[in-house]
Enzyme design. Structure first.
Site, PDB file in Angstrom:
ATOM      1  N   TRP A 105       0.810  -1.213   0.000  1.00 17.48           N
ATOM      2  CA  TRP A 105       0.000   0.000   0.000  1.00 17.48           C
ATOM      3  C   TRP A 105       0.841   1.259   0.000  1.00 17.48           C
ATOM      4  CZ3 TRP A 105      -4.332  -0.888  -2.047  1.00 17.48           C
ATOM      5  CH2 TRP A 105      -4.955  -2.109  -1.856  1.00 17.48           C
ATOM      6  N   ASP A 174      -1.254   6.569   6.454  1.00 18.74           N
ATOM      7  CA  ASP A 174      -2.387   5.751   6.014  1.00 18.74           C
ATOM      8  C   ASP A 174      -2.684   4.764   7.137  1.00 18.74           C
ATOM      9  OD1 ASP A 174      -4.110   3.874   4.953  1.00 18.74           O
ATOM     10  OD2 ASP A 174      -2.835   3.335   3.249  1.00 18.74           O
ATOM     11  N   LYS A 198     -12.615  -1.584   7.217  1.00 18.01           N
ATOM     12  CA  LYS A 198     -11.902  -2.603   7.993  1.00 18.01           C
ATOM     13  C   LYS A 198     -12.290  -2.522   9.465  1.00 18.01           C
ATOM     14  CE  LYS A 198      -8.640  -1.874   4.437  1.00 18.01           C
ATOM     15  NZ  LYS A 198      -8.589  -3.134   3.749  1.00 18.01           N
TER      16      LYS A 198
HETATM   17  N1  PMP Z   1      -4.404   1.442   2.342  1.00 11.77           N
HETATM   18  C1  PMP Z   1      -4.456   0.288   3.028  1.00 11.77           C
HETATM   19  C2  PMP Z   1      -3.558   0.087   4.196  1.00 11.77           C
HETATM   20  C3  PMP Z   1      -5.337  -0.718   2.617  1.00 11.77           C
HETATM   21  O1  PMP Z   1      -5.394  -1.875   3.272  1.00 11.77           O
HETATM   22  C4  PMP Z   1      -6.176  -0.494   1.500  1.00 11.77           C
HETATM   23  C5  PMP Z   1      -7.192  -1.502   1.031  1.00 11.77           C
HETATM   24  N2  PMP Z   1      -7.034  -2.783   1.376  1.00 11.77           N
HETATM   25  C6  PMP Z   1      -6.059   0.717   0.812  1.00 11.77           C
HETATM   26  C7  PMP Z   1      -5.174   1.671   1.272  1.00 11.77           C
HETATM   27  C8  PMP Z   1      -6.877   1.005  -0.402  1.00 11.77           C
HETATM   28  O2  PMP Z   1      -8.173   1.217  -0.042  1.00 11.77           O
HETATM   29  P1  PMP Z   1      -9.354   1.312  -1.094  1.00 11.77           P
HETATM   30  O3  PMP Z   1      -9.526  -0.044  -1.673  1.00 11.77           O
HETATM   31  O4  PMP Z   1     -10.504   1.750  -0.240  1.00 11.77           O
HETATM   32  O5  PMP Z   1      -8.971   2.316  -2.115  1.00 11.77           O
END
Ligand code: PMP
Length: 367
Positions: A105, A174, A198
């Protein structure tokens, strides 16, 4: 009716049963409005109450200082990979940003930021996402507009248990997959964002907490819906917000508050994750977690079965057996394989015990 299935999914993930029941009860007629939240104008006073309640619970649970704005935006965590540089890379003349890349990520976030400015990865590139490079190896750029990291890497199960020292440079995090799983000192951050699906709700809404003095520096090409200053001034109502997702988040925050807040969540999350890591650690190598013990995630526990690199056949058996017991979504992310147990706030100690018991039995039968 009690659900029999235990959802260990990485997100969208399990929601507290009481939240689902409340949403069910209110679905057709919210309060005395005679309509559903799904049908409600985002400009109505009833929705305004929902929005304000959600924001004040969030402020209370995280002790958000008064000089921070809280926004409820769309576009997911991925939208914030763009919004962060679009809004903040112009904070300083050089238009560059420092990134810590410790998993999928943060790697995606860094790549997206490269579209809008210079990106400096502050540490030597990792061969595998199983550790956080020692801070003595970081070369932070004092003229960076911000330093960015992902507090919990959902795919790899790598979590920071410390706040990076940036020597005064704005810190951005994040926290999508460990938001409200523990207390956090918001005042150490310029900006925190988290997708709700989550730990704090369902998909569709992303929380952004930002220090007021960082607003108003967006690049001119920043899409207006992603412009923090515009959204902050409009109380997240520049355009139609994800009303129902905000309502669900409000219910989840209420549930967190009634269950002791972020400190109580931390205690439970420590207990749950230790249960699974202990089984891995005492399995004589039958189960293996590749992540450095110093940064093992309390939210997402990735492990292999059979041998260190994983035995695909045996892992398939493990997943099939789990599914027969009603335990679902334990498959690791396709990029890493193996198993991943996500133990977000709504996953109970009893749920985790069921998994722990199964892991012990599976080992006995197959080692
Ligand atoms: N950051 C993290 C730490 C994630 O786990 C995720 C999704 N699993 C995201 C960003 C991306 O999120 P989204 O799918 O809502 O764009």
């Amino acid at each position: 009716e009690q659900k029999q299935t235990i959802n260990f999914g990485a997100g969208p993930a399990k929601l507290p049963q009481t939240v689902l029941l409340q949403a069910q009860k209110e679905l057709l007629n919210f309060g005395s409005t005679g309509i559903s939240v799904l049908e409600m104008s985002h400009r109505s006073s009833d929705f305004n109450k929902i929005l304000n309640k959600t924001e004040s619970l969030l402020r209370e649970l995280l002790n958000v200082p008064d000089n921070y704005k809280v926004m409820f935006l769309q576009g997911g965590g991925s939208g914030q990979f763009s919004a962060v540089p679009l809004n903040l890379i112009g904070l300083k003349e050089d238009q560059c940003a420092d990134y810590l890349v410790t998993g999928t990520w943060s790697a995606k976030a860094a790549k997206e930021a490269e579209k809008y400015g210079k990106v400096n990865i502050v540490h030597p590139k990792l061969d595998s996402y199983t550790k956080i490079p020692d801070s003595s190896s970081w070369t932070l750029n004092p003229s960076a507009s911000y330093v960015y990291y992902c507090c919990n890497e959902t795919v790899h199960g790598v979590e920071y248990n410390f706040i990076p020292e940036t020597n005064g440079v704005v810190l951005v995090s994040d926290m999508s997959s460990n938001f409200l799983s523990r207390p956090v000192d918001v005042s150490k951050f310029g900006l925190i964002f988290a997708g709700a699906q989550k730990n704090v709700g369902c998909a569709g809404v992303t929380v952004v907490i930002v220090r007021e003095d960082l607003l108003g520096h967006a690049l001119k090409e920043c899409p207006i819906v992603l412009d923090y200053k515009v959204q902050a001034e409009m109380n997240s109502l520049y355009n139609t917000p994800p009303c129902f997702s905000i309502y669900i988040m409000g219910l989840v925050l209420e549930w967190i508050k009634n269950n002791g807040g972020s400190a109580a969540m931390e205690t439970l999350n420590k207990q749950k994750s230790s249960m699974i890591y202990d089984i891995i650690g005492t399995s004589n190598g039958f189960y293996a977690c590749p992540v450095d013990t110093a940064c093992r995630s309390r939210m997402n526990v990735p492990f292999r079965v059979g041998k260190k690199e994983g035995d695909d056949e045996l892992e398939k058996k493990f997943l099939d057996g789990a599914s027969k017991r009603g335990m679902i979504s334990l498959k690791g992310h396709r990029s890493v394989g193996g198993i991943r147990a996500s133990l977000y706030n709504a996953v109970t100690v009893e749920d985790t015990e069921a998994l722990a018991t199964y892991m012990k039995e599976f080992q006995k039968e197959h080692q």
